[in-house]
Motif scaffolding. Structure first.
Motif, short mmCIF file in Angstrom:
data_model
loop_
_atom_site.label_atom_id
_atom_site.label_comp_id
_atom_site.label_asym_id
_atom_site.label_seq_id
_atom_site.Cartn_x
_atom_site.Cartn_y
_atom_site.Cartn_z
N ARG A 108 0.92 -1.31 0.02
CA ARG A 108 -0.14 0.07 -0.12
C ARG A 108 0.86 1.17 -0.16
N ARG A 109 1.90 1.43 0.75
CA ARG A 109 2.82 2.41 0.97
C ARG A 109 3.57 2.79 -0.40
N ARG A 110 4.09 1.65 -1.03
CA ARG A 110 4.89 1.75 -2.08
C ARG A 110 3.86 2.52 -3.32
N GLN A 111 2.69 1.79 -3.34
CA GLN A 111 1.87 2.46 -4.41
C GLN A 111 1.51 4.04 -4.22
N CYS A 112 1.09 4.08 -2.78
CA CYS A 112 0.96 5.46 -2.38
C CYS A 112 1.93 6.49 -2.53
N TYR A 113 3.19 6.15 -2.19
CA TYR A 113 4.26 7.11 -2.23
C TYR A 113 4.89 7.11 -3.64
N LEU A 114 4.94 6.09 -4.26
CA LEU A 114 6.24 6.01 -5.34
C LEU A 114 5.22 5.59 -6.80
N GLY A 115 4.05 5.06 -6.71
CA GLY A 115 3.34 4.64 -7.80
C GLY A 115 4.29 3.87 -8.62
#
Length: 217
Positions: A108-115
């Protein structure tokens, strides 16, 4: 209290790391609290800023107590704290369930922060890992081991505060360790900050966007 807030800690840490400016380092922040500290270091050293996603594996009935940590990657790195697992009476099924939950949070964080943005390759680089402090050291140790696998030229851990025992356990994982405050009595990382509120996803995204703009100029 040693630091006014995470920005203050980052500025003071940057001063201690000034000698690395000429080595063109890459600054790796551990989200979320470490991002605010690392942003000041990256700005002062004129260095690129990136993230490494690492999640604490907390004891189910005491989530703040780390029984291990997991780091993002094609083959996730898992570090176990066998002493905590044993004393807490954690079964393997319980450990695996928490691992799976934390892996979902990492995604979730990877998608949220980095896309879709790629992370910076660290092979052959001078890498400085920054967090807002060390407690048990489980999450930091997992992060350091994952980065070491990428073959950095030099691996440095830089934190504002941490207890002696945890820092000594991390020294074998790095080429250099810089910690500004090593208190005789350590209660928690937040105890050494006047302001230590939780860092939001929006704050992390804003820091990364600012770092990207700085890097493109």
């Amino acid at each position: 209290m040693s630091f006014a807030n995470r920005q203050d800690a980052g500025l003071r840490l940057a001063a201690a790391l000034a000698g690395y400016r000429e080595k063109s380092p890459v600054i790796i922040a551990l989200p979320r609290g470490g991002v605010i500290v690392a942003a000041e270091v990256a700005r002062a050293l004129d260095a690129p800023l990136d993230l490494l996603f690492v999640q604490k594996i907390g004891v189910p009935f005491q989530p703040e107590l780390a029984m291990g940590a997991i780091v993002d990657g094609p083959q996730p790195t898992i570090v176990r704290n066998e002493s905590v697992i044993r004393h807490a009476g954690i079964r393997e099924k319980e450990f695996s369930a928490v691992c799976e939950r934390e892996q979902r949070e990492i995604e979730r964080r990877r998608q949220c922060y980095l896309g879709d943005r790629d992370t910076i390759p660290l092979g052959g680089c001078v890498v400085i890992v920054v967090d807002d402090g060390v407690a048990t050291g489980s999450t930091v140790k997992a992060a350091l081991r994952a980065i070491r696998r990428q073959g950095p030229r030099e691996l440095v851990l830089a934190v504002p505060v941490g207890p002696t025992e945890s820092l000594e356990a991390l020294r074998s994982d790095v080429d250099n360790l810089i910690c500004l405050e090593v208190p005789f009595l350590f209660l928690s990382v937040g105890h050494f900050y006047r302001e230590f509120q939780q860092v939001s996803d929006a704050e992390v995204i804003a820091v990364l966007e600012e770092a990207a703009r700085r890097g493109s100029t």
